[in-house]
Design an enzyme around this catalytic site. Structure first.
Site, PDB file in Angstrom:
ATOM      1  N   CYS A  33       1.160 -60.153  18.934  1.00  0.00           N
ATOM      2  CA  CYS A  33       2.559 -59.484  19.084  1.00  0.00           C
ATOM      3  C   CYS A  33       2.721 -58.092  18.274  1.00  0.00           C
ATOM      4  CB  CYS A  33       3.673 -60.527  18.111  1.00  0.00           C
ATOM      5  SG  CYS A  33       3.851 -62.372  18.826  1.00  0.00           S
ATOM      6  N   ASP A  49     -12.178 -32.749 -12.872  1.00  0.00           N
ATOM      7  CA  ASP A  49     -11.611 -31.416 -13.783  1.00  0.00           C
ATOM      8  C   ASP A  49     -11.744 -31.635 -15.075  1.00  0.00           C
ATOM      9  OD1 ASP A  49     -10.201 -28.886 -13.862  1.00  0.00           O
ATOM     10  OD2 ASP A  49      -8.423 -30.273 -14.439  1.00  0.00           O
ATOM     11  N   ASP A  93      -5.368 -32.863 -12.134  1.00  0.00           N
ATOM     12  CA  ASP A  93      -3.959 -32.940 -12.489  1.00  0.00           C
ATOM     13  C   ASP A  93      -3.333 -31.540 -12.262  1.00  0.00           C
ATOM     14  OD1 ASP A  93      -5.255 -31.147 -14.639  1.00  0.00           O
ATOM     15  OD2 ASP A  93      -3.815 -31.825 -16.214  1.00  0.00           O
TER      16      ASP A  93
END
Length: 802
Positions: free
Chosen positions: A23, A502, A697
């Protein structure tokens, strides 16, 4: 291309009537054939996520297409109280305005009760949009407490399935009892004559076949009309064959009372009952897969204590607006995201960030909605409300992730799409083989074999194998502060074998702190803090914050000037004060050579040594550093144990970078890297055959996050970084990185288990059924069990440790 993407809109539609993977595949294929439409249909969540070009298609067109395929569009209902209506024209105006809104399917406004009932599609419109529309029309609306939400709707559907199951079971049990008469040995139980009467069996079986099992016929008709086949086709074919052959046998007794009919009414009725049992338990289990979102939503405060016109007023959360002043008492939940205006307290943010230690909050500090104020009284100003809050954002990410498809699911979808026609073909071949060759002329036996094949081969388990695990996995991640933006990222994370970190704000706190104070003259620190109190430099802020913690009072400042790139000079209590670099001291003829060793030692530890001179004499050294997060060392160790290579990238000088790397036991460091070159390093690692996860960030990390195979953003970082990344680590704890990879590995293992057993189950059960070794009712029970077992296996993810 980018212009086209900007024009695209995203809508999530609830779809009703889907029974199996065939379906959802059918709807997805048809929608994707529409011009400007990109669709993803999730069977487990019963939702279609559709990207569309509004210049080519509308939501109404998409809904119409789904409905033409024979499925329904799920809607929500909300009851509203409306203020300001004075006549029938007011009610008509509101009703027309609401009915013209995109996503509103029906709105009925009642002037007599000053109320409205609005039916809307949750993916297109929201309660906030509806209330805003009423406000624009010049009236005021608010939600009634008895709002009929999706949870209530789910419970109602579950009760309906339960009722149908009880009716079906009560009618089928006498028929099941008659199967004892067909046993090859005497079971010693009485067999009432009426139970063997064909017309009595017909009376019991007919309501089950056409009332309880009616939706199988409807579903099968819709599927076949749209040149597709699904579970409904298999069930309808199998049970109809048993029912109508039994009916034919019953009619044969009319002309010949002595004729002993071969009746299979019990087969059709028991099969439908068993399918209902499977679907009921499947619905129960599927409800548990969405617990993560329910838990997140339950964190929200229901009311807020707002100060309006000098008075404290309790209002529903929906009525809080940006700029409201809110009073939060000890033990209460902070209702919305905001800024502390007055007061000081500790706030438990664990439910959002995963950090167990309460965070101290004071004037000017941000607070997050749904977190708990532990001890003091806070007055906050509302900054983000409704769908803009951090919690709403997390819920949205989790919902989108649970609704998305992992690449591995595409394989299951392809198999499911061709599976039903193949099974029907196998059933036909088996019927012919048994009727003409194995047991010539034995129609009942040939029918039994065909029915068993049709029933045992339901593709439900295959269709549920991947989405249920994805839903539970993303929910588990959300509870732990790990937000996957989609199923493809949950799958992709398990392949990561290199992590690029980082430095600033990721490995380190990103906030300079005073680490060492070497005092050669008494009172040096007092002068240094006073001088730096007038500076805007981040290092100056670190020294001033240190002074506040040490309760050092600032002296009167007579003169101050900044010397760019070198430091500052000031006059305090008639004394000339210098704070800065060696170069500044040399220019002002301050002798520092006797303390050179101490300065070099500090710099080798990755610290910035700031020299303080008073009246031309070196008075001391203040060392400032961006300190390593408490979790960094342990997180890097855990990644290494998982066989993952860890790298650090920073714009800092090599000496500082290596000092930080040494603290956290990192072997690979890229230093003095320009922000735009971080993406090049990701590319370089990828060319070496590595699957790279970039963790950052800042805004300058965004290109590298986008370039990496998996971009992970620290939740305390910039909005740009979070928007670019594939995974958000809420709260900034690096321990979330190995947890995210571990969760991805365990989820993929769970999916592979589900797919293996679903495929293995069908691979062995179809030949067994074709060999005539499986009674149809046993096949029905096994089919029901397979779907429930797949969902139950997925739910095990809720208990795994990461």
């Amino acid at each position: 291309m980018s212009e086209q993407q900007l024009e695209q809109k995203l809508v999530t539609l609830g779809v009703t009537g889907m029974t199996c993977a065939a379906c959802s595949n059918r709807i997805e294929k048809v929608l994707n054939k529409m011009d400007g439409v990109e669709a993803n249909v999730n069977l487990t969540m019963e939702k279609a996520t559709v990207k569309y070009d509004p210049s080519k298609q509308s939501v109404a067109d998409i809904q119409s297409k789904i409905e033409n395929l024979g499925y329904g569009i799920a809607t929500e209902k909300v009851a509203l109280d409306i203020e300001g209506m004075t006549c029938a024209a007011c009610a008509t105006r509101i009703e027309k305005g609401l009915n013209r809104m995109e996503g509103v399917t029906n709105a009925a406004v009642n002037l007599a009760t000053n109320s409205a009932v609005v039916e809307y599609n949750e993916g297109t419109a929201s309660i906030e949009d509806i209330l805003e529309k009423i406000k624009k029309l010049g009236y005021a609306g608010q939600v009634r407490n008895e709002e009929h939400d999706s949870t209530a709707r789910r419970e109602e559907l579950l009760k309906q399935k339960q009722r149908q199951l009880w009716i079906s079971a009560i009618l089928s049990l006498p028929l099941l009892y008659t199967m004892l008469a067909h046993m090859p040995f005497d079971v010693g139980l009485p067999m009432p004559h009426i139970l063997m009467n064909p017309w009595f069996q017909l009376l019991l079986a007919t309501p089950v076949q056409f009332y309880i099992g009616g939706h199988f016929y409807v579903g099968a008709y819709r599927a076949l009309r749209n040149k597709s086949a699904n579970m409904d086709v298999l069930v309808a074919l199998g049970t109809s064959a048993a029912y109508f052959y039994s009916l034919y046998e019953a009619f044969k007794t009319l002309g010949n009372p002595s004729y002993m009919p071969s009746l299979y009414f019990e087969t059709s009725a028991v099969l439908i009952t068993l399918v209902l049992v499977g679907k009921y338990f499947e619905s129960l289990a599927k409800g548990r897969t969405t617990e993560a979102i329910s838990k997140l939503l339950s964190l929200q405060a229901k009311e807020a204590l707002v100060i309006r016109n000098g008075e404290e007023v309790k209002v529903p959360l929906e009525e809080v607006v940006i700029g409201d002043t809110i009073l939060v008492k000890p033990g209460e939940k902070i209702p919305v995201d905001g800024i502390v205006i007055t007061g000081a307290s500790s706030v438990d943010e664990s439910m959002i960030t995963g950090e167990s230690i309460p965070i101290d909050k004071k004037e000017g500090d941000p607070v997050i909605g749904a977190t708990i104020n532990t001890n003091g009284v806070l007055t906050i100003r509302a900054e983000k409300v409704g769908k803009d809050t951090a919690l709403a954002g997390i819920v949205k990410i989790v919902e989108e992730a649970q609704g998305s498809k992992a690449p591995i699911q595409r394989m299951a979808d392809i198999i499911s799409g061709i599976f039903v026609p193949i099974v029907v073909g196998i059933a036909v071949v088996a019927f012919i083989a048994w009727y003409f060759f194995i047991t010539p002329g034995d129609l009942p036996t040939a029918l039994e074999v065909a029915i068993a094949i049709l029933v045992i081969a339901c593709p439900c388990a295959l269709g549920l194998a991947t989405p249920t695990s994805i839903m539970v996995g993303t929910g588990k991640g959300a509870e732990k502060g790990i937000l996957f933006k989609g199923g493809e990222y949950l799958e992709g994370t398990h392949k990561v074998n290199a992590v690029l970190l980082d430095k600033t704000g990721t490995v380190t706190k990103g906030k300079p702190e005073v680490t060492d104070v070497l005092e050669f003259q008494e009172g040096m620190l007092d002068y240094a803090i006073t001088a730096e109190s007038a500076s805007e430099h981040p290092l100056a802020h670190a020294i001033v914050e240190y002074g506040k913690k040490q309760a050092i009072s600032v002296k009167p400042l007579e003169h101050f000037s900044a010397i760019t790139g070198h430091g500052i000079e000031a006059t305090i209590d008639g004394k000339a004060v210098l704070v800065g670099t060696r170069k500044l001291m040399k220019e002002r003829s301050v002798e520092v050579s006797q303390h050179e060793d101490k300065m070099v030692d500090l710099e080798q530890q990755g610290k910035t040594a700031m020299l303080v001179a008073i009246n031309g004499q070196l008075a001391g050294i203040v060392a400032v550093a961006d300190t390593v997060k408490e979790s960094s060392k342990e997180a890097i160790r855990a990644l290494k144990q998982m066989g993952i290579e860890v790298y650090m990238v920073t714009g800092d000088n090599k000496r500082t970078a290596e000092a930080i790397a040494k603290q956290v036991h990192l072997d690979h460091v890229y230093a003095e890297v320009l922000p735009e070159d971080k993406a090049n390093i990701v590319d370089e690692l990828q060319k070496q055959g590595k699957r790279v996860a970039m963790v950052g960030d800042g805004i300058n990390d965004a290109p590298a996050l986008a370039k990496a195979d998996i971009g992970m953003a620290i939740g305390t970082g910039s909005d740009v970084a979070i928007e670019t990344a594939d995974v958000t680590l809420v709260g900034g704890d690096l321990a979330h990185i190995p947890k995210a990879i571990d969760l991805s590995r365990k989820t993929m293992k769970n999916i592979c288990q589900n797919l293996f057993w679903a495929l293995f189950y069908n691979a062995i059960s179809i030949p067994i059924a074709a060999a005539g070794l499986l009674e149809p009712w046993v096949a029905g029970a096994a089919m029901a069990f397979s779907s429930v077992s797949v969902v139950s296996n997925a739910l095990r993810l809720k208990r795994v440790k990461i």
